[in-house]
Design a protein around this motif. Structure first.
Motif, short mmCIF file in Angstrom:
data_model
loop_
_atom_site.label_atom_id
_atom_site.label_comp_id
_atom_site.label_asym_id
_atom_site.label_seq_id
_atom_site.Cartn_x
_atom_site.Cartn_y
_atom_site.Cartn_z
N UNK A 28 -43.74 12.53 -28.85
CA UNK A 28 -42.63 11.58 -28.75
C UNK A 28 -43.09 10.21 -28.25
N UNK A 29 -43.96 10.21 -27.24
CA UNK A 29 -44.46 8.95 -26.71
C UNK A 29 -45.36 8.24 -27.73
N UNK A 30 -46.14 9.02 -28.46
CA UNK A 30 -47.00 8.43 -29.50
C UNK A 30 -46.15 7.81 -30.60
N UNK A 31 -45.01 8.44 -30.89
CA UNK A 31 -44.13 7.95 -31.96
C UNK A 31 -43.53 6.59 -31.63
N UNK A 32 -43.38 6.31 -30.32
CA UNK A 32 -42.81 5.00 -29.94
C UNK A 32 -43.91 4.00 -29.58
N UNK A 33 -45.16 4.36 -29.87
CA UNK A 33 -46.25 3.40 -29.73
C UNK A 33 -47.04 3.46 -28.44
N UNK A 34 -46.81 4.49 -27.59
CA UNK A 34 -47.57 4.61 -26.34
C UNK A 34 -48.83 5.43 -26.57
N UNK A 35 -49.94 4.96 -26.06
CA UNK A 35 -51.20 5.68 -26.16
C UNK A 35 -51.33 6.60 -24.96
N UNK A 36 -51.14 7.91 -25.17
CA UNK A 36 -51.16 8.86 -24.04
C UNK A 36 -52.57 9.12 -23.52
N UNK A 37 -53.57 8.62 -24.22
CA UNK A 37 -54.94 8.76 -23.71
C UNK A 37 -55.29 7.62 -22.76
N UNK A 38 -54.46 6.58 -22.72
CA UNK A 38 -54.66 5.47 -21.79
C UNK A 38 -54.00 5.80 -20.45
N UNK A 39 -54.32 5.01 -19.42
CA UNK A 39 -53.81 5.31 -18.08
C UNK A 39 -52.28 5.29 -18.01
N UNK A 40 -51.68 4.22 -18.53
CA UNK A 40 -50.22 4.09 -18.43
C UNK A 40 -49.52 5.17 -19.23
N UNK A 41 -49.94 5.35 -20.47
CA UNK A 41 -49.32 6.37 -21.31
C UNK A 41 -49.53 7.77 -20.76
N UNK A 42 -50.74 8.03 -20.24
CA UNK A 42 -51.02 9.33 -19.64
C UNK A 42 -50.18 9.59 -18.41
N UNK A 43 -49.97 8.55 -17.60
CA UNK A 43 -49.14 8.69 -16.39
C UNK A 43 -47.70 9.00 -16.76
N UNK A 44 -47.18 8.31 -17.78
CA UNK A 44 -45.80 8.55 -18.21
C UNK A 44 -45.65 9.96 -18.76
N UNK A 45 -46.64 10.40 -19.56
CA UNK A 45 -46.59 11.75 -20.11
C UNK A 45 -46.63 12.79 -18.99
N UNK A 46 -47.54 12.62 -18.03
CA UNK A 46 -47.64 13.55 -16.89
C UNK A 46 -46.33 13.59 -16.13
N UNK A 47 -45.75 12.42 -15.86
CA UNK A 47 -44.52 12.34 -15.07
C UNK A 47 -43.37 13.05 -15.78
N UNK A 48 -43.14 12.73 -17.04
CA UNK A 48 -42.02 13.33 -17.77
C UNK A 48 -42.19 14.84 -17.91
N UNK A 49 -43.40 15.25 -18.27
CA UNK A 49 -43.67 16.67 -18.47
C UNK A 49 -43.45 17.46 -17.19
N UNK A 50 -44.01 17.00 -16.07
CA UNK A 50 -43.89 17.76 -14.83
C UNK A 50 -42.48 17.75 -14.27
N UNK A 51 -41.80 16.62 -14.36
CA UNK A 51 -40.43 16.55 -13.85
C UNK A 51 -39.53 17.51 -14.62
N UNK A 52 -39.62 17.48 -15.94
CA UNK A 52 -38.76 18.35 -16.76
C UNK A 52 -39.13 19.81 -16.54
N UNK A 53 -40.43 20.11 -16.55
CA UNK A 53 -40.88 21.49 -16.38
C UNK A 53 -40.45 22.05 -15.03
N UNK A 54 -40.71 21.31 -13.96
CA UNK A 54 -40.38 21.80 -12.63
C UNK A 54 -38.86 21.91 -12.46
N UNK A 55 -38.11 21.00 -13.03
CA UNK A 55 -36.65 21.06 -12.94
C UNK A 55 -36.12 22.32 -13.61
#
Length: 337
Positions: A28-55
């Motif tokens: 989903x993040x790649x589809x909107x143009x975020x590079x998840x292999x970069x620091x910012x994109x990776x941080x956003x992916x980590x944050x969304x994934x862990x928040x949703x999973x833990x919730x």
């Protein structure tokens, strides 16, 4: 055996760890143009994934555990504990702690209630140690990140710390260091009314919502810190401070964790990121145990119920136990991960 292994792996990675969710968020993040292999994109992916999973895990676990708890109100728990004596009472008390509140501040009112009811102080301290440290939520969440071996051993050694700690307090006859108003309060043993299945479901829902509102801010903070560690802090720094090259890493992690306040759900994202960066497993677990068991707010609350000498003994027992557990996990890390 291959079929059983496949079923277990599916449960481990797709149900608990929700790897499908990680892939979905990444796409989903790649589809909107975020590079998840970069620091910012990776941080956003980590944050969304862990928040949703833990919730999702948090709400499911609290609902289930609260439903089970509806069959064990405080009055019934007191009667159950009162049937056992000696080290067996400490064992049952520690096990009872695994299905009770998720943080030390929530456990202290129950500890006070059990002590006021006349249960031995050592037995109630076994409950107080195990409740925030080794609840069922920690078992499943640790399984989702570190695997079943780590999670099961963590719970076993946590229960051992709780039983040994309570037994030491009992053998030293520390009752005189409990504040007098606790010992003289007494307890009215009232039978809880029978609840219908609907009542229990409503109770479980209310407990889930109440606990979620309290815990969610700490989840956001914990995941945020984890995202920073995961994507911005060089692995060399983490490895230098908390890796195998620092023999005092366990002690340092324990001391850092004590003044903080969070629960298992807020510390696991930090632990996950630290392990990824090269920190030793036992060092990470010592940090988690210190945060959840010896947080400064809970010690302030506990001081209202016990005198300084007993409080200092409790802190000392827990600190030594946590440090020993940390070094134990560091020693066996190569065999279980």
């Amino acid at each position: 055996m291959q079929i059983l292994k496949a079923i277990w792996d599916f449960f481990q990675y797709q149900i608990l760890a929700m790897k499908w969710l990680d892939g979905l968020i990444g796409r989903g993040l790649s589809a909107i143009g975020l590079d998840t292999s970069a620091r910012l994109g990776g941080s956003i992916e980590f944050f969304l994934y862990d928040v949703i999973k833990i919730t999702i895990l948090l709400c499911s676990l609290i609902f289930l555990i609260s439903y089970i708890q509806s069959y064990f109100p405080p009055e019934r728990s007191k009667r159950i504990l009162g049937r056992f004596h000696g080290v067996w009472a400490n064992c049952i008390s520690a096990l009872l702690g695994t299905v009770t509140p998720f943080c030390s501040c929530s456990s202290i009112p129950l500890f006070i209630g059990f002590t006021s009811a006349g249960l031995p102080v050592g037995v109630t301290f076994s409950f107080l140690i195990s409740s925030p440290m080794v609840d069922l939520g920690s078992l499943l969440l640790l399984m989702s990140i570190f695997g079943a071996k780590v999670a099961i051993i963590y719970v076993i050694v946590g229960l051992i710390v709780a039983v040994v700690g309570g037994t030491i307090i009992e053998k030293l006859h520390m009752e005189r260091y409990v504040e007098s108003f606790i010992l003289s309060a007494g307890s009215v043993d009232i039978e809880s009314p029978d609840l219908t299945k609907k009542d229990r479901l409503i109770y479980a829902k209310e407990q889930m919502l109440s606990t979620f509102k309290k815990v969610f801010p700490y989840i956001l903070v914990g995941v945020g810190i984890g995202a920073v560690i995961h994507n911005w802090i060089p692995a060399e720094w983490v490895s230098l401070v908390l890796g195998s090259k620092n023999p005092f890493g366990v002690v340092l992690a324990t001391l850092i964790g004590v003044p903080m306040y969070a629960d298992i759900f807020g510390t696991i994202p930090i632990a996950e990121a630290l392990l990824y960066k090269g920190a030793q497993l036992g060092t990470i677990l010592s940090f988690m145990m210190a945060v959840t068991t010896l947080s400064l707010p809970s010690m302030i609350m506990l001081r209202k119920a016990v005198k300084p000498k007993l409080l200092a003994l409790f802190i000392g027992i827990c600190t030594i136990g946590i440090i020993l557990v940390g070094y134990f996990f560091n020693a066996i890390q190569g065999f279980i991960i």
